[in-house]
Design a protein around this motif. Structure first.
Motif, PDB file in Angstrom:
ATOM      1  N   UNK A 157       0.822  -1.040  -0.049  1.00  0.00           N
ATOM      2  CA  UNK A 157      -0.152  -0.219  -0.168  1.00  0.00           C
ATOM      3  C   UNK A 157       0.717   1.264   0.074  1.00  0.00           C
ATOM      4  N   UNK A 158       2.015   1.161   0.238  1.00  0.00           N
ATOM      5  CA  UNK A 158       2.898   2.363   0.480  1.00  0.00           C
ATOM      6  C   UNK A 158       3.847   2.557  -0.861  1.00  0.00           C
ATOM      7  N   UNK A 159       3.825   1.584  -1.720  1.00  0.00           N
ATOM      8  CA  UNK A 159       4.857   1.334  -2.848  1.00  0.00           C
ATOM      9  C   UNK A 159       3.934   1.668  -4.047  1.00  0.00           C
ATOM     10  N   UNK A 198       4.880  -2.394  -9.182  1.00  0.00           N
ATOM     11  CA  UNK A 198       5.116  -2.900 -10.613  1.00  0.00           C
ATOM     12  C   UNK A 198       4.976  -4.367 -10.831  1.00  0.00           C
ATOM     13  N   UNK A 199       3.929  -4.782 -11.430  1.00  0.00           N
ATOM     14  CA  UNK A 199       3.627  -6.241 -11.336  1.00  0.00           C
ATOM     15  C   UNK A 199       4.684  -7.097 -12.102  1.00  0.00           C
ATOM     16  N   UNK A 200       5.286  -6.558 -13.228  1.00  0.00           N
ATOM     17  CA  UNK A 200       6.283  -7.348 -13.778  1.00  0.00           C
ATOM     18  C   UNK A 200       7.811  -7.009 -13.695  1.00  0.00           C
ATOM     19  N   UNK A 235       9.641  -1.520  -7.593  1.00  0.00           N
ATOM     20  CA  UNK A 235       8.409  -0.701  -6.906  1.00  0.00           C
ATOM     21  C   UNK A 235       8.845   0.461  -6.295  1.00  0.00           C
ATOM     22  N   UNK A 236       8.516   1.631  -6.488  1.00  0.00           N
ATOM     23  CA  UNK A 236       9.074   2.870  -5.913  1.00  0.00           C
ATOM     24  C   UNK A 236       8.078   3.116  -4.645  1.00  0.00           C
TER      25      UNK A 236
END
Length: 242
Positions: free
Chosen positions: A22-24, A27-29, A34-35
């Motif tokens: 929930x805090x990033x 990016x599923x790929x 993930x930022x």
């Protein structure tokens, strides 16, 4: 230890992962890329034009389901507990809608409640009573959908409550009757306290089911008319897949 391991993998760990996601900006790929965005996801959610509407509809759905289901199922269960012959037959008839396909029930009610050619309005018309828009009006669509859901799952809660009532010994009622207690006093002073745990179970199951409702409003009205039956599970589905 085995129990703790089970809960860690299938309960606690998924919850912790959900908070992390929930805090990033996931990016599923490429999950490693993930930022971290802090609370931006929450602010985006709260600014969604349909979020608060869906939350309000979901809470309204749950409250209506609770107000309808508990008194009706409790009343039927009390009647069944006092029946000496044919109890199993009546329970079977009441439980029958539970085992019928939900999709079939929804499609049946969509035909019956059609505001133009539905059988319900034809019956009201033949009795010279005012017709209803049922699922076509923003004011009646949500209560109508809740009523269909209550009818569909009523038998499940009736069976649970009847089992709880049947566990109360008859000697308690006989003693209260000798002491002059009327029907209401016996129900209020004996029945309700002794099925308290059963009522808590029914309440918890009903709350879980109502707050997770998806199939019925999705197939019945698809959230309409005018977002009147748009629950937050429909919002989740819409954002995720459509």
């Amino acid at each position: 230890l085995p129990t703790l391991i089970w809960y860690w993998f299938f309960s606690y760990r998924p919850i912790i992962q959900a908070f992390r996601l929930s805090v990033v900006r996931y990016r599923i790929l490429d999950p490693a890329a993930s930022k971290f965005v802090g609370l931006d996801n929450f602010s985006t959610l709260f600014e969604h034009p349909l979020f608060w509407i869906s939350v309000q509809n979901t809470l309204t759905w749950a409250v209506l389901a609770f107000l309808l289901m508990i008194p009706i199922s409790m009343g039927i269960a009390v009647c069944l507990a006092n029946i000496r012959r044919g109890r199993n037959l009546y329970q079977g008839l009441i439980f029958l809608p539970v085992v019928v396909s939900l999709v079939a029930v929804i499609l049946m009610f969509r035909m019956l409640m059609d505001s133009e050619v539905g059988q319900f309005n034809q019956i009201l018309r033949s009795l010279h009573l005012p017709e209803s828009k049922w699922l076509a009006s923003t004011s009646s669509a949500l209560p109508t959908a809740v009523g269909i859901g209550v009818w569909k799952s009523l038998g499940f809660y009736v069976v649970i409550l009847t089992a709880g009532l049947m566990g109360i010994t008859q000697e308690l009622y006989d003693a209260a009757l000798v002491d002059g207690a009327n029907e209401w006093h016996r129900f209020w002073r004996i029945t309700l306290p002794l099925i308290g745990h059963t009522l808590v179970l029914v309440t918890v199951l009903l709350a879980i089911g109502a707050l997770q409702e998806f199939t019925l409003p999705y197939i019945l009205t698809n959230g309409g008319p005018g977002n009147a039956t748009y629950l937050y599970n429909l919002l989740i589905y819409s954002e995720a897949f459509t």
